[in-house]
Design an enzyme around this catalytic site. Structure first.
Site, PDB file in Angstrom:
ATOM      1  N   VAL A 479       0.847  -1.191   0.000  1.00 23.47           N
ATOM      2  CA  VAL A 479       0.000   0.000   0.000  1.00 23.47           C
ATOM      3  C   VAL A 479       0.882   1.240   0.000  1.00 23.47           C
ATOM      4  O   VAL A 479       1.747   1.396   0.869  1.00 23.47           O
ATOM      5  CB  VAL A 479      -0.918   0.021   1.244  1.00 23.47           C
ATOM      6  CG1 VAL A 479      -1.828   1.247   1.211  1.00 23.47           C
ATOM      7  CG2 VAL A 479      -1.738  -1.264   1.328  1.00 23.47           C
ATOM      8  N   LYS A 656      12.052  10.841  19.422  1.00 24.01           N
ATOM      9  CA  LYS A 656      12.731   9.596  19.776  1.00 24.01           C
ATOM     10  C   LYS A 656      13.005   9.528  21.271  1.00 24.01           C
ATOM     11  O   LYS A 656      12.861   8.463  21.902  1.00 24.01           O
ATOM     12  CB  LYS A 656      14.033   9.473  18.983  1.00 24.01           C
ATOM     13  CG  LYS A 656      13.820   9.236  17.492  1.00 24.01           C
ATOM     14  CD  LYS A 656      15.135   9.227  16.731  1.00 24.01           C
ATOM     15  CE  LYS A 656      14.914   8.974  15.235  1.00 24.01           C
ATOM     16  NZ  LYS A 656      16.185   9.026  14.464  1.00 24.01           N
TER      17      LYS A 656
END
Length: 796
Positions: A479, A656
């Site tokens: 996809v 992060k």
């Protein structure tokens, strides 16, 4: 050419009048006018007859028991038959009870008279079923097997097949187009005295009579649907086997299967007779067909016995030649081993063991058997398959130290364990070896650099991973932002672009519905995009039972309520979401933090350089080249994002650090982490072209920061850091001055480095360093997470 069929019904199939009517219906709907039928005694009748013999010392006791047995058989007749047929059978029953009373009153019953008493159970069943069929308007005749089965007396009766076959076929010829209902379990010697076939004798009668009558198929109707690939009482996902070979069935029977018995299968050897095992309670369902000519079972079979004894003895080589003779007895060995010191180990059920030891002691003088000992407290777990060698490694890996050495023959793998370990080991063997092979469907969301690298990696690694996990792993979807191709039969990862070019526009609702209906046990989606809209749909993926692997860091660093909701979803639905690739690419920083927490350690500080781009820039920034020029060079090399401000803003490192903080158990929001951007406010909102025209405005503040650090013998690095104590938590991302010997200095350009300080790692912090960016290492991290989810699901 019509197929002559024999149907056999056991006692559980004839337990009451409703059961008899059900059996009659089966014969009328599943049979033909010339069928043969073998019956056992109804319900527990045989047990009650044996109890009569056991109670002979108590005159009043056996008379009362006989009356109860009379009443039971009378109810069966009265509730099954009407009018003249009922009257005739009741008269016969009363005469039989008088005969029983006379026999039981004798002072000393011989073996034949005792067998005659036991035989009444089968006799009553055959008469009642034949009468019930006649009442239904079909021709039916009861046959006492003692009229046709002539046997020699040995340890167990040995039927004279030529004479018995002739007598049986003569009787069949005298009753054309009759359903003949034959007593099981009994036969006669040449003097007409009653003999019993013994344990599971009715099943043996059925297959023997099938052979003597030259019939084509025998069906054992019982209270189970057939042979399963594991005990349904132990293994919840045990599956019915539609077919299996006679060799497999025989080995399964020898290992103590409650459905199949070795003696029952003996008459089928060397014939083309097929044997079906079906449920008389659910005759419309699938069943198991056993044939000498069939292929092996589609799946291996796991069998387990909780009470098994080890019989250990020393022997000479002559005994090995006698093992095959044991198979001819009524006590075939369940399994046997031999070590190089001349020790034989045999395994028998607890019920068989005493007779087995007696047999061995009788053989001992002729075959050098010594030191015969019995050891209790064991159970047996075995895997049976014609392709048994394919499962040896997986089976052996499951054995623990408590298991006795693995025994293997042409069709089985066998081990002994403690009784209390049988169920657990049987379940493990079933999951690894005999359960239906787990099928995983993989959907790739994102076809950029990382997605393409993962596709190339998956094409190389898929076969090895499938072999390692013993599961099917199939790419079923690719996809991109504009089109999707979903194919439940699989997509070749090496030719995905050809397929994807023909993909169609998509939207989330129909895509998720299509994924949830794929014919796979589990579907795992890999989000290697940077799409915020895809992140917001994670709850919908979980609602459809789809697991997720994320290289996309937006969900792990999203708003805290959203993050909590995702974690609650996967806990409630027993789903998996792994996102190691979102921080440090392939570096194991998240697993390291989790390992420390689970070991009882407490992480106090996490810091490092989490951006390969910023590492590259500051490793090269020594003042000889303007900082802005280094940024442009990195952009040209493809090291930065298309808009370098996405790296220079520090937002990526801030996300992060938040992901790692949450792995530490801290409930922080993104704004709880202080952010020092390298992009001045005057440049932040410009178009990309305008920013690049004015990029040299970065140089003065960066040069000043570098000069200040050098004056102190230090260097500058862009660093993320988080420190927690009992009273204070501090987290931020920005420029720091560090020593030239620090872990943040002297990195390979493009590396990531993580420094973890904990109660266990105080003076010597844990340092993890390596490539923290790049399509290949990130793709490898995605593959690692995918493999771990598959392992977790297989172990579930």
């Amino acid at each position: 050419m019509s197929i002559r069929h024999l149907h056999k019904f056991g006692g559980s199939s004839l337990a009451d009048a409703d059961c008899y009517k059900r059996v009659a219906h089966i014969l009328l709907t599943h049979g033909q006018s010339d069928d043969l039928i073998v019956v056992s005694a109804a319900g527990k009748t045989t047990n009650r007859l044996y109890e009569l013999l056991d109670g002979l010392d108590n005159h009043f006791g056996w008379q009362q028991q006989l009356e109860l047995l009379h009443q039971y058989q009378q109810r069966l007749i009265e509730q099954s038959l009407q009018d003249e047929l009922q009257k005739q059978l009741l008269i016969q029953l009363r005469e039989d009870i008088r005969v029983l009373h006379r026999l039981l009153s004798l002072e000393d019953l011989n073996d034949y008279q005792q067998s005659q008493i036991i035989a009444f159970g089968e006799l009553w069943s055959s008469r009642l079923l034949a009468a019930l069929l006649a009442q239904s308007g079909v021709a039916a005749t009861a046959l006492d097997a003692r009229q046709v089965l002539l046997a020699d007396e040995e340890a167990t009766p040995q039927v004279r097949e030529t004479e018995s076959s002739k007598a049986l076929q003569q009787f069949i010829g005298e009753h054309p187009q009759h359903r003949i209902v034959i007593t099981g379990f009994i036969c006669a010697n040449e003097r007409g005295q009653t003999l019993l076939f013994g344990r599971n004798g009715s099943d043996y009668s059925a297959t023997l009579i099938t052979r003597l009558a030259n019939a084509d198929r025998v069906t054992i109707w019982t209270d189970v649907e057939g042979v399963f690939n594991a005990d349904p009482n132990r293994i919840s996902d045990a599956k019915l086997l539609r077919s299996m070979s006679l060799l497999e069935a025989n080995r399964l029977a020898g290992l103590g299967s409650p459905v199949l018995h070795s003696r029952c299968l003996q008459p089928l050897q060397g014939t083309n007779i097929s044997l079906a095992v079906r449920s008389s309670y659910a005759p419309h369902t699938d069943f198991t067909l056993i044939s000498p000519n069939s292929q092996s079972a589609s799946q291996p079979v796991v069998t387990a016995l909780a009470k098994v004894e080890r019989i250990v003895c020393r022997c000479d080589s002559d005994f090995l030649s006698l093992l095959s003779q044991l198979d001819a007895q009524d006590l075939p060995p369940l399994a046997h081993w031999r070590d190089y010191n001349g020790v034989i180990e045999l395994a028998y059920t607890t019920e068989q063991a005493p007779a087995a030891v007696g047999l061995l002691k009788r053989l001992a003088p002729d075959c050098g058997l010594t030191q015969i000992t019995r050891k209790q407290g064991f159970g047996l777990v075995a895997l049976v398959s014609s392709a048994v060698q394919d499962y040896r490694q997986g089976f052996a890996r499951l054995l623990n130290r408590a298991a006795k050495p693995l025994y293997q023959d042409a069709h089985s793998l066998v081990t002994l364990v403690r009784e209390d370990q049988v169920s657990a080991l049987a379940a493990q063997v079933h999951r690894r070896c005999a359960g239906p092979r787990k099928r995983f469907g993989i959907v790739l969301m994102g076809t950029g650099n990382i997605g393409q690298a993962w596709l190339a990696l998956f094409a190389k690694a898929r076969t090895r991973l499938q072999r390692e996990l013993e599961a099917e792993i199939q790419l079923v979807g690719v996809v991109s932002s504009s089109r999707a191709i979903i194919d439940g039969t699989g997509i070749n990862a090496e030719q995905w672009q050809l397929r994807h070019q023909k993909g169609l526009p998509w939207s989330y609702e129909p895509l998720l519905e299509q994924l949830s209906q794929l014919p796979y046990d589990e579907v795992i989606a890999l989000d290697v995009s940077a799409s915020s809209s895809l992140t917001l749909r994670y709850p919908d993926f979980f609602n459809h039972g789809i697991h997720l692997v994320s290289a996309n860091k937006l969900a792990g660093s999203g708003p805290l309520p959203f993050y909590r909701h995702l974690k609650q979803q996967i806990a409630d639905r027993r789903l998996f979401w792994r996102y190691n690739a979102s921080v440090g690419a392939g570096l194991p920083i998240q697993s390291a933090i989790n390992d420390l927490r689970h070991s009882g350690d407490k992480v106090q500080q996490v810091g490092g350089i989490f951006s390969g781009t910023l590492c590259w820039l500051f490793e090269h920034f020594d003042g000889s080249t303007p900082f802005s020029q280094l940024v442009l060079n990195a952009k040209e090399l493809g090291i930065t994002e298309p808009d370098p401000r996405d790296d220079l803003s520090g937002r990526d490192m801030q996300r992060k650090l938040l992901i790692l903080a949450r792995e530490m158990g801290l409930e922080l929001e993104l704004d709880d982490i202080e952010l020092q951007s390298l992009v001045p406010e005057s440049l932040a909102d410009l178009s990309l072209d305008e920013f690049l025209e004015r990029i040299d405005e970065l140089d003065e503040p960066m040069q000043q920061a570098l000069t200040t650090a050098k004056e102190q013998g230090l260097c500058i690095r862009y660093v993320a850091s988080l420190t927690q104590s009992e009273t204070r938590l501090q987290a931020g991302v920005g420029l720091q001055q560090v020593g030239l010997e620090h872990a943040y200095a002297n990195l390979t350009p493009g590396d990531n480095v993580f420094v973890v300080t904990s109660e266990f790692y105080q003076d010597n912090p844990l340092i993890i360093r390596g490539p923290g960016a790049g399509r290949e290492v990130t793709a490898a991290a995605v593959q690692t997470d995918l493999a771990q989810i598959c392992r977790d699901l297989l172990a579930d």
